[in-house]
Structure formats: structure tokens, C-alpha cells
Design a protein around this motif. Structure first.
Motif, PDB file in Angstrom:
ATOM      1  N   GLY A 128       8.267   6.147   6.166  1.00 47.51           N
ATOM      2  CA  GLY A 128       7.730   7.219   5.352  1.00 47.51           C
ATOM      3  C   GLY A 128       8.786   8.081   4.695  1.00 47.51           C
ATOM      4  O   GLY A 128       9.947   8.111   5.116  1.00 47.51           O
ATOM      5  N   LEU A 149       3.656   7.141   2.962  1.00 42.76           N
ATOM      6  CA  LEU A 149       3.867   5.929   3.740  1.00 42.76           C
ATOM      7  C   LEU A 149       3.645   4.706   2.873  1.00 42.76           C
ATOM      8  O   LEU A 149       2.664   4.621   2.139  1.00 42.76           O
ATOM      9  CB  LEU A 149       2.903   5.873   4.926  1.00 42.76           C
ATOM     10  CG  LEU A 149       3.048   6.963   5.983  1.00 42.76           C
ATOM     11  CD1 LEU A 149       1.811   7.019   6.861  1.00 42.76           C
ATOM     12  CD2 LEU A 149       4.280   6.716   6.827  1.00 42.76           C
ATOM     13  N   TYR A 194       0.838  -1.200   0.000  1.00 41.06           N
ATOM     14  CA  TYR A 194       0.000   0.000   0.000  1.00 41.06           C
ATOM     15  C   TYR A 194       0.872   1.249   0.000  1.00 41.06           C
ATOM     16  O   TYR A 194       1.911   1.284   0.646  1.00 41.06           O
ATOM     17  CB  TYR A 194      -0.869   0.052   1.260  1.00 41.06           C
ATOM     18  CG  TYR A 194      -1.615  -1.210   1.608  1.00 41.06           C
ATOM     19  CD1 TYR A 194      -0.975  -2.240   2.289  1.00 41.06           C
ATOM     20  CD2 TYR A 194      -2.959  -1.357   1.287  1.00 41.06           C
ATOM     21  CE1 TYR A 194      -1.656  -3.396   2.624  1.00 41.06           C
ATOM     22  CE2 TYR A 194      -3.649  -2.507   1.626  1.00 41.06           C
ATOM     23  CZ  TYR A 194      -2.998  -3.525   2.294  1.00 41.06           C
ATOM     24  OH  TYR A 194      -3.677  -4.676   2.631  1.00 41.06           O
ATOM     25  N   GLN A 205      -0.058  11.192   3.666  1.00 40.18           N
ATOM     26  CA  GLN A 205      -0.493  11.825   4.910  1.00 40.18           C
ATOM     27  C   GLN A 205      -0.090  13.294   4.883  1.00 40.18           C
ATOM     28  O   GLN A 205       1.081  13.631   5.059  1.00 40.18           O
ATOM     29  CB  GLN A 205       0.100  11.131   6.129  1.00 40.18           C
ATOM     30  CG  GLN A 205      -0.427  11.681   7.443  1.00 40.18           C
ATOM     31  CD  GLN A 205       0.131  10.971   8.646  1.00 40.18           C
ATOM     32  OE1 GLN A 205       1.173  10.325   8.563  1.00 40.18           O
ATOM     33  NE2 GLN A 205      -0.544  11.075   9.777  1.00 40.18           N
ATOM     34  N   LEU A 209       0.013  17.018   6.495  1.00 42.10           N
ATOM     35  CA  LEU A 209       0.194  17.471   7.867  1.00 42.10           C
ATOM     36  C   LEU A 209      -1.150  17.767   8.522  1.00 42.10           C
ATOM     37  O   LEU A 209      -1.983  18.484   7.971  1.00 42.10           O
ATOM     38  CB  LEU A 209       1.072  18.723   7.872  1.00 42.10           C
ATOM     39  CG  LEU A 209       1.456  19.261   9.240  1.00 42.10           C
ATOM     40  CD1 LEU A 209       2.333  18.253   9.975  1.00 42.10           C
ATOM     41  CD2 LEU A 209       2.177  20.607   9.107  1.00 42.10           C
ATOM     42  N   GLY A 210      -1.359  17.161   9.699  1.00 44.94           N
ATOM     43  CA  GLY A 210      -2.600  17.386  10.427  1.00 44.94           C
ATOM     44  C   GLY A 210      -3.752  16.502  10.006  1.00 44.94           C
ATOM     45  O   GLY A 210      -4.861  16.647  10.501  1.00 44.94           O
ATOM     46  N   GLN A 211      -3.486  15.592   9.083  1.00 42.16           N
ATOM     47  CA  GLN A 211      -4.525  14.678   8.589  1.00 42.16           C
ATOM     48  C   GLN A 211      -4.109  13.234   8.846  1.00 42.16           C
ATOM     49  O   GLN A 211      -2.935  12.943   9.060  1.00 42.16           O
ATOM     50  CB  GLN A 211      -4.719  14.856   7.079  1.00 42.16           C
ATOM     51  CG  GLN A 211      -5.059  16.257   6.645  1.00 42.16           C
ATOM     52  CD  GLN A 211      -6.489  16.620   6.920  1.00 42.16           C
ATOM     53  OE1 GLN A 211      -7.373  15.774   6.811  1.00 42.16           O
ATOM     54  NE2 GLN A 211      -6.720  17.860   7.290  1.00 42.16           N
ATOM     55  N   GLY A 212      -5.081  12.340   8.782  1.00 42.40           N
ATOM     56  CA  GLY A 212      -4.763  10.924   8.829  1.00 42.40           C
ATOM     57  C   GLY A 212      -4.293  10.453   7.462  1.00 42.40           C
ATOM     58  O   GLY A 212      -4.543  11.112   6.447  1.00 42.40           O
ATOM     59  N   PRO A 213      -3.607   9.329   7.403  1.00 42.22           N
ATOM     60  CA  PRO A 213      -3.167   8.802   6.108  1.00 42.22           C
ATOM     61  C   PRO A 213      -4.346   8.470   5.204  1.00 42.22           C
ATOM     62  O   PRO A 213      -5.392   8.013   5.671  1.00 42.22           O
ATOM     63  CB  PRO A 213      -2.399   7.532   6.495  1.00 42.22           C
ATOM     64  CG  PRO A 213      -2.022   7.725   7.929  1.00 42.22           C
ATOM     65  CD  PRO A 213      -3.137   8.509   8.525  1.00 42.22           C
ATOM     66  N   VAL A 224       3.742  13.342   3.947  1.00 40.12           N
ATOM     67  CA  VAL A 224       4.531  12.145   4.205  1.00 40.12           C
ATOM     68  C   VAL A 224       3.903  11.012   3.407  1.00 40.12           C
ATOM     69  O   VAL A 224       2.687  10.810   3.452  1.00 40.12           O
ATOM     70  CB  VAL A 224       4.556  11.786   5.705  1.00 40.12           C
ATOM     71  CG1 VAL A 224       5.285  10.456   5.926  1.00 40.12           C
ATOM     72  CG2 VAL A 224       5.235  12.893   6.503  1.00 40.12           C
ATOM     73  N   TYR A 257       0.264   5.203   1.087  1.00 39.67           N
ATOM     74  CA  TYR A 257      -0.626   6.172   1.722  1.00 39.67           C
ATOM     75  C   TYR A 257       0.008   7.558   1.642  1.00 39.67           C
ATOM     76  O   TYR A 257       1.230   7.703   1.718  1.00 39.67           O
ATOM     77  CB  TYR A 257      -0.850   5.837   3.198  1.00 39.67           C
ATOM     78  CG  TYR A 257      -1.905   4.789   3.469  1.00 39.67           C
ATOM     79  CD1 TYR A 257      -1.613   3.438   3.357  1.00 39.67           C
ATOM     80  CD2 TYR A 257      -3.189   5.161   3.847  1.00 39.67           C
ATOM     81  CE1 TYR A 257      -2.579   2.476   3.625  1.00 39.67           C
ATOM     82  CE2 TYR A 257      -4.169   4.212   4.118  1.00 39.67           C
ATOM     83  CZ  TYR A 257      -3.848   2.870   3.999  1.00 39.67           C
ATOM     84  OH  TYR A 257      -4.810   1.921   4.264  1.00 39.67           O
ATOM     85  N   LEU A 277      -5.299   6.345   1.593  1.00 39.07           N
ATOM     86  CA  LEU A 277      -4.785   5.353   0.649  1.00 39.07           C
ATOM     87  C   LEU A 277      -4.699   5.935  -0.754  1.00 39.07           C
ATOM     88  O   LEU A 277      -5.659   6.522  -1.260  1.00 39.07           O
ATOM     89  CB  LEU A 277      -5.690   4.126   0.624  1.00 39.07           C
ATOM     90  CG  LEU A 277      -5.252   3.012  -0.333  1.00 39.07           C
ATOM     91  CD1 LEU A 277      -3.984   2.335   0.182  1.00 39.07           C
ATOM     92  CD2 LEU A 277      -6.366   1.985  -0.528  1.00 39.07           C
TER      93      LEU A 277
END
Lengths: 112, 113
Positions: free
Chosen positions: B107, B91, B33, B37, B39-43, B89, B35, B45
Motif C-alpha cells: 500500500g 492498495l 485492482y 482504504q 482510516l477505520g474503514q475496509g478497503p 491507504v 483499492y 474497490l
């Protein structure tokens, strides 16, 4: 679409204090996962909860999933500087299985 | 057991330039996978591979992002041309099967200026 809301967005606590982070889903959860992330780095798996009312602990971290399976909490007892980081909750997406949906994360800072 | 390896760890580029990220999954893991991400957010897909085939790329901005997993092992993610909003980032994760059993790499932090 399924969403995960985390609160608080950020948290600063004094070393030794307890704290709780919450994760709420817009839909019933079939699995809830907690991860820890050091700023700008990869995710470290903490715990997985699947059953309503389930509670798991690892060292000083306890995670719970409510009976309705729509809310989870992560509790840290006697926080330490090593607990600092970003805590993310994740759930397998209902629309696209195989895809983890994440909350926005809670940034935890622990003051020595 | 070696973990998921990613390189580079950090990259700074100017907008409109191209960039590529590399991921080496855990040996034997069929599923890989990528992902993103911010800044300030969840990863989020971007793309999922099963061996060397794409399972899900519905959230990959295909006008500028591309990914491949030749031979079903290593994978590269490319951005061409990069935009400021691509700063994030990236990942990489791999698993034997389900995402819930995946291991994440450290990452690559991309900054587009």
C-alpha cells in the motif's frame, strides 16, 4: 447492497487470553475471507470459508462459517503480541462479482 | 516469487496538488485492482483491470481520479487535484483470475494536508 458488519470494532487483550471476532453479512455468503493487516499496510490472506458449518484452523487461529452462511467468527487461542493488527472479513460482492466487499475491520491489541 | 510492489510507501501533499502511485503486479497476473482504504474503514474497490482493459471503474471518482495499465503490466493511479478526504491507504492487488485469489501490495499511505 451487501454489507459486512464486524464486531467488536477494537479489542485489547492480555497476552495468553483467547478472543473472538465476528463478521455478519446482510445476505447469504458464497465465500467468506479473513485477512490480517498491519496498520497502514497490505492485506495478508488468512483463511477462506465456503461451506455452511465449515471450520478451518491455522496455528492458533480458527475460523468458522455458520450453517446459514451469514455469520463467521475468528477465534484466536492464547493470543500473542504477533497477533496484533487489524482483522478484516471480506466476501465476493453479489452485485459486482470480482469485487471483494470488506467489513470495517477489528483492531486487535495484545498487551504483553 | 516476488510480491506486488507499490511505490511510494508514503506521500504527503497539500490539497489541490497532484499525486501518482505506481503498482507492479506479480508476473503473469492478468487482473489488477486498486483499492482505497480510509482510516477505520475496509478497503473499497476503485478500479479493476483485466490485462490493459478496464473491467469495473464504477466507484472511481472520475472527476479527479484516473488510472491506466499500459501494456497490461504496471499500473498507475493518479489524483488531480487532491482533496483532504483522499487521505487513505491505496492498495494494489493482482491475481491470475478471481479477486479471492489476489495478492495485495503493502500500500501507499497518502496524507493530504
Amino acid at each position: 447492497s451487501q454489507e459486512l458488519e464486524q464486531s467488536p470494532q477494537s479489542l485489547i487483550v492480555q497476552e495468553g487470553k483467547n478472543l473472538t471476532i465476528n463478521c455478519t453479512s446482510s445476505k447469504t455468503l458464497y465465500g467468506l475471507y479473513w485477512y490480517k493487516q498491519k496498520y497502514g499496510e497490505g492485506l495478508i490472506f488468512l483463511m477462506m470459508l465456503q461451506k455452511g458449518g465449515e471450520e478451518k484452523s491455522h496455528e492458533k487461529i480458527t475460523a468458522k462459517l455458520d450453517e446459514k452462511k451469514q455469520q463467521s467468527s475468528l477465534h484466536i487461542t492464547a493470543s500473542q503480541p504477533s497477533h496484533a493488527g487489524i482483522y478484516l472479513c471480506g466476501a465476493e460482492g453479489l452485485e459486482r462479482q470480482g469485487n471483494l466487499i470488506f467489513g470495517k475491520g477489528t483492531k486487535l491489541s495484545v498487551k504483553p | 516469487e516476488a510480491g506486488v510492489a507499490q511505490s511510494p510507501r508514503y506521500k504527503i501533499i497539500e490539497k489541490r496538488q497532484s499525486v501518482a502511485f505506481w503498482c507492479n503486479p506479480i508476473s503473469g497476473h492478468a487482473t489488477l485492482y486498486w483499492y482505497q482504504q480510509i482510516l477505520g474503514q475496509g478497503p473499497k474497490l476503485l478500479i479493476q483491470f483485466q490485462n490493459n482493459g478496464v473491467v469495473d471503474d464504477s466507484q472511481l471518482p472520475k472527476d479527479r481520479f484516473s488510472a491506466e495499465r499500459l501494456k497490461g503490466v504496471d499500473s498507475t493511479l493518479k489524483i488531480q487535484p487532491a482533496k483532504l478526504e483522499d487521505s487513505a491507504v491505496y492498495l494494489c492487488a493482482s491475481s491470475l483470475g478471481r479477486i479471492t485469489e489476489a495478492f495485495f501490495g503493502q500500500g501507499t499511505r497518502l496524507t493530504v494536508v
